[in-house]
Design a protein around this motif. Structure first.
Motif, PDB file in Angstrom:
ATOM      1  N   THR A 230       0.840  -1.207   0.000  1.00 40.84           N
ATOM      2  CA  THR A 230       0.000   0.000   0.000  1.00 40.84           C
ATOM      3  C   THR A 230       0.870   1.250   0.000  1.00 40.84           C
ATOM      4  OG1 THR A 230      -1.782  -1.162   1.165  1.00 40.84           O
ATOM      5  CG2 THR A 230      -1.790   1.246   1.246  1.00 40.84           C
ATOM      6  N   LEU A 233       2.486   1.643  -3.343  1.00 37.21           N
ATOM      7  CA  LEU A 233       1.555   2.198  -4.324  1.00 37.21           C
ATOM      8  C   LEU A 233       1.568   3.721  -4.278  1.00 37.21           C
ATOM      9  CD1 LEU A 233      -0.712   1.399  -6.395  1.00 37.21           C
ATOM     10  CD2 LEU A 233      -2.321   1.764  -4.512  1.00 37.21           C
ATOM     11  N   LYS A 239      -2.604   7.358 -10.669  1.00 38.23           N
ATOM     12  CA  LYS A 239      -3.739   6.979 -11.509  1.00 38.23           C
ATOM     13  C   LYS A 239      -3.708   7.719 -12.834  1.00 38.23           C
ATOM     14  CE  LYS A 239      -7.454   4.879  -8.908  1.00 38.23           C
ATOM     15  NZ  LYS A 239      -8.894   4.905  -8.602  1.00 38.23           N
ATOM     16  N   GLU A 243      -6.911   4.140 -13.950  1.00 44.63           N
ATOM     17  CA  GLU A 243      -6.142   2.920 -13.664  1.00 44.63           C
ATOM     18  C   GLU A 243      -4.768   3.298 -13.130  1.00 44.63           C
ATOM     19  OE1 GLU A 243      -6.314  -0.241 -12.875  1.00 44.63           O
ATOM     20  OE2 GLU A 243      -6.576  -1.224 -14.845  1.00 44.63           O
ATOM     21  N   TYR A 244      -4.313   2.562 -12.125  1.00 46.93           N
ATOM     22  CA  TYR A 244      -2.978   2.832 -11.585  1.00 46.93           C
ATOM     23  C   TYR A 244      -1.897   2.459 -12.588  1.00 46.93           C
ATOM     24  CZ  TYR A 244      -4.248   4.180  -6.841  1.00 46.93           C
ATOM     25  OH  TYR A 244      -4.724   4.861  -5.755  1.00 46.93           O
ATOM     26  N   TYR A 298      -5.067 -12.034  -7.972  1.00 45.62           N
ATOM     27  CA  TYR A 298      -4.569 -10.705  -8.353  1.00 45.62           C
ATOM     28  C   TYR A 298      -4.458 -10.613  -9.872  1.00 45.62           C
ATOM     29  CZ  TYR A 298      -3.182  -9.733  -3.526  1.00 45.62           C
ATOM     30  OH  TYR A 298      -3.170  -9.502  -2.171  1.00 45.62           O
ATOM     31  N   VAL A 301      -1.437  -5.274 -13.435  1.00 43.12           N
ATOM     32  CA  VAL A 301      -1.828  -3.924 -13.841  1.00 43.12           C
ATOM     33  C   VAL A 301      -0.719  -3.220 -14.601  1.00 43.12           C
ATOM     34  CG1 VAL A 301      -2.476  -1.628 -12.977  1.00 43.12           C
ATOM     35  CG2 VAL A 301      -3.468  -3.681 -11.949  1.00 43.12           C
ATOM     36  N   MET A 323      -3.380  -5.925  -8.647  1.00 49.88           N
ATOM     37  CA  MET A 323      -4.509  -5.512  -7.832  1.00 49.88           C
ATOM     38  C   MET A 323      -5.370  -6.721  -7.486  1.00 49.88           C
ATOM     39  SD  MET A 323      -4.496  -2.330  -7.019  1.00 49.88           S
ATOM     40  CE  MET A 323      -3.672  -0.801  -7.492  1.00 49.88           C
ATOM     41  N   ASP A 326      -9.750  -4.831  -4.897  1.00 46.85           N
ATOM     42  CA  ASP A 326     -10.052  -3.542  -5.501  1.00 46.85           C
ATOM     43  C   ASP A 326      -8.778  -2.708  -5.488  1.00 46.85           C
ATOM     44  OD1 ASP A 326      -9.753  -2.677  -2.828  1.00 46.85           O
ATOM     45  OD2 ASP A 326     -11.921  -2.773  -2.464  1.00 46.85           O
ATOM     46  N   ASP A 327      -8.893  -1.404  -5.760  1.00 43.96           N
ATOM     47  CA  ASP A 327      -7.709  -0.547  -5.821  1.00 43.96           C
ATOM     48  C   ASP A 327      -7.068  -0.304  -4.459  1.00 43.96           C
ATOM     49  OD1 ASP A 327      -7.933  -0.367  -8.499  1.00 43.96           O
ATOM     50  OD2 ASP A 327      -8.537   1.746  -8.584  1.00 43.96           O
ATOM     51  N   PRO A 330      -3.451  -3.538  -3.256  1.00 47.04           N
ATOM     52  CA  PRO A 330      -2.345  -3.693  -4.204  1.00 47.04           C
ATOM     53  C   PRO A 330      -1.347  -4.754  -3.764  1.00 47.04           C
ATOM     54  CG  PRO A 330      -1.893  -1.831  -2.790  1.00 47.04           C
ATOM     55  CD  PRO A 330      -3.250  -2.371  -2.378  1.00 47.04           C
TER      56      PRO A 330
END
Length: 484
Positions: A230, A233, A239, A243-244, A298, A301, A323, A326-327, A330
């Motif tokens: 996290t 990230l 983003k 999307e990341y 996972y 991404v 991911m 959800d977002d 990570p």
């Protein structure tokens, strides 16, 4: 043999010999008679010693050309940084020293900065060896010499004085010897489960630590527990269109689409992602079924090249952003190139034909608690060249030693921690009873290794000065010695 090279190299399987304790003690004492403990004290370079810069440059042939200057910059930052990156030089030198022939799974690069904290699968902060790129079977004292010399060089970098440096190196070697004696008396399972976590560190050494140092250790633990995917990230990604995506920060971080353009490779983004998905399926097959199931939840991404370390700069190292639910779920993986160990020319080729598997299996043998997502993969890169890689979580409570912030007292304790930890790894992978018999109960081995560390620190300084002169253009490379 599988196409991914994940099996053991072919050969005759030898039967396992189960010796009794007295026979194992006899092996250690016979090794001591053949190679006295005091013989490990000396270091003197021979006339045919290879030029250290030539050895380092031999590694650069297979590395990313655009990153070679950065490798030089990091290695030449200080004599200690040079030592960190010069494992190949020391392996070549150790091959010229007396050998006990008591073999263990060597870390291969057991300097003090390659120990640290990370999360165990049961979510405890444990202290252990944390770098295994060079792991391979070899004589146990090679790891001990590399570790002890690193403390001597670090103490000099801090200008702690010869007396304090000697106290630090002796604490580390004594810790190794005494721990090996303890492991020799323990059962197999007790040895296998032994580990050093934060609670054990505080309990064992709090009497020597000041209130300030105890507070720093507590803060370090809190900081480590927040260093996860996290946090990665927030630092490494942003983003884009909902999307990341991993941030472009050349040359340290370069997303794969940008890398293809940078290297002049004409490949469509969808082709890259299809290739990555295929390679991840292969990597998942190296995991235990339950962990494979976890990873399958996972989705991939983004993917980027990331520069890491000192001596590793220039090897291909990737990070993968995935991911889960959800977002807010990570997972960052690090996929690092695995080349042949620097020990192999001197100790023999690995039993594993896949160098990613060599790293992973060596790590599992030396560590009590290993990353649950450790695995390996062989792949043809976007440049068409086949390479081996191993994978692990990028950040999972990772924390490293703060060399500059250590008091002399804490450096002595840190040397004990590293010595105990190295002994535990060797006790798991070698004959701990024979090793303890070789080391004995006196301090002969301790003093010999401390003497070696001092002499080798002098050699490292000479090598560093030579490297600075050569790479700056003020001196020329010496030719490699020719065979007689």
């Amino acid at each position: 043999m599988s196409t991914d090279g994940t099996d053991v190299a072919p050969g005759t399987i030898q039967p396992i010999a189960h010796l009794d304790v007295e026979e194992r003690i006899a092996i250690g004492k016979a090794a001591r008679a053949a190679v006295p403990r005091s013989s490990h004290a000396t270091w003197a370079p021979g006339a045919d010693r290879p030029d250290p810069v030539t050895l380092l440059r031999s590694q650069e042939v297979s590395r990313v050309p655009a990153l070679i200057d950065l490798r030089h910059e990091r290695m030449l930052a200080s004599p200690f940084a040079f030592y960190r990156g010069a494992a190949i030089v020391m392996a070549s030198d150790l091959a010229m020293t007396p050998s006990s022939d008591l073999r263990v799974q060597c870390c291969g690069d057991a300097h003090l900065a390659n120990f640290g904290g990370f999360a165990s699968p049961d979510r405890r902060l444990v202290f252990d060896i944390n770098d295994f790129d060079e792991t391979n079977p070899g004589p146990f004292e090679w790891d001990v010499k590399r570790l002890t010399a690193s403390f001597e060089i670090a103490a000099r970098s801090r200008e702690l004085g010869a007396k304090t440096a000697r106290e630090i190196t002796l604490r580390g070697t004594r810790s190794y010897r005494e721990a090996m004696s303890q492991f020799a008396a323990m059962s197999n399972l007790e040895t296998w489960y032994a580990r050093l976590d934060v609670d054990a560190i505080v309990s064992r050494w709090q009497g020597e630590l000041s209130e300030k140092e105890l507070k720093r250790l507590s803060d370090l633990t809190t900081k480590a527990e927040s260093k996860d995917s996290t946090r990665a990230l927030s630092k490494l990604a942003t983003k884009v269109d909902g999307e990341y995506r991993i941030k472009h920060d050349p040359p340290l971080v370069v997303p794969i689409e940008d890398l293809a353009t940078e290297e002049g490779i004409d490949v469509a983004p969808e082709q890259v992602r299809a290739w990555l998905s295929d390679r991840f399926r292969v990597y998942r097959q190296s995991l235990q079924p339950d962990r494979r199931h976890l990873l399958e939840d996972y989705r991939l991404v983004d993917f980027a090249r990331k520069v890491v370390g000192v001596g590793s700069v220039g090897t291909r190292c990737w990070i993968a952003l995935m991911m889960g639910r959800d977002d807010a779920d990570p997972l960052f993986l690090q996929i690092k190139e695995a080349q042949p160990s620097v020990l192999e020319p001197f100790t023999g080729a690995s039993e594993y034909s896949h160098h990613g598997q060599r790293v992973v299996e060596g790590q599992r043998l030396l560590q009590t608690s290993s990353d649950i997502l450790l695995g390996w993969v062989r792949t043809n890169g976007i440049d068409g060249v086949q390479r081996d890689f191993y994978a692990r979580q990028l950040w999972d409570w990772k924390v490293s030693a703060d060399l500059e912030g250590m008091s002399p007292t804490f450096m002595k304790i840190y040397a004990e921690m590293c010595g105990w930890t190295l002994a535990r790894g060797h006790a798991r992978s070698g004959d701990r009873v024979a090793l303890a018999a070789y080391l004995g109960s006196g301090d002969v081995f301790d003093r010999a290794i401390a003497d070696f560390a001092s002499a080798y620190a002098d050699q490292n300084q000479r090598d560093y000065d030579h490297a600075v002169a050569v790479i700056s253009g003020a001196a020329q490379l010496a030719p490699l010695p020719q065979p007689a």
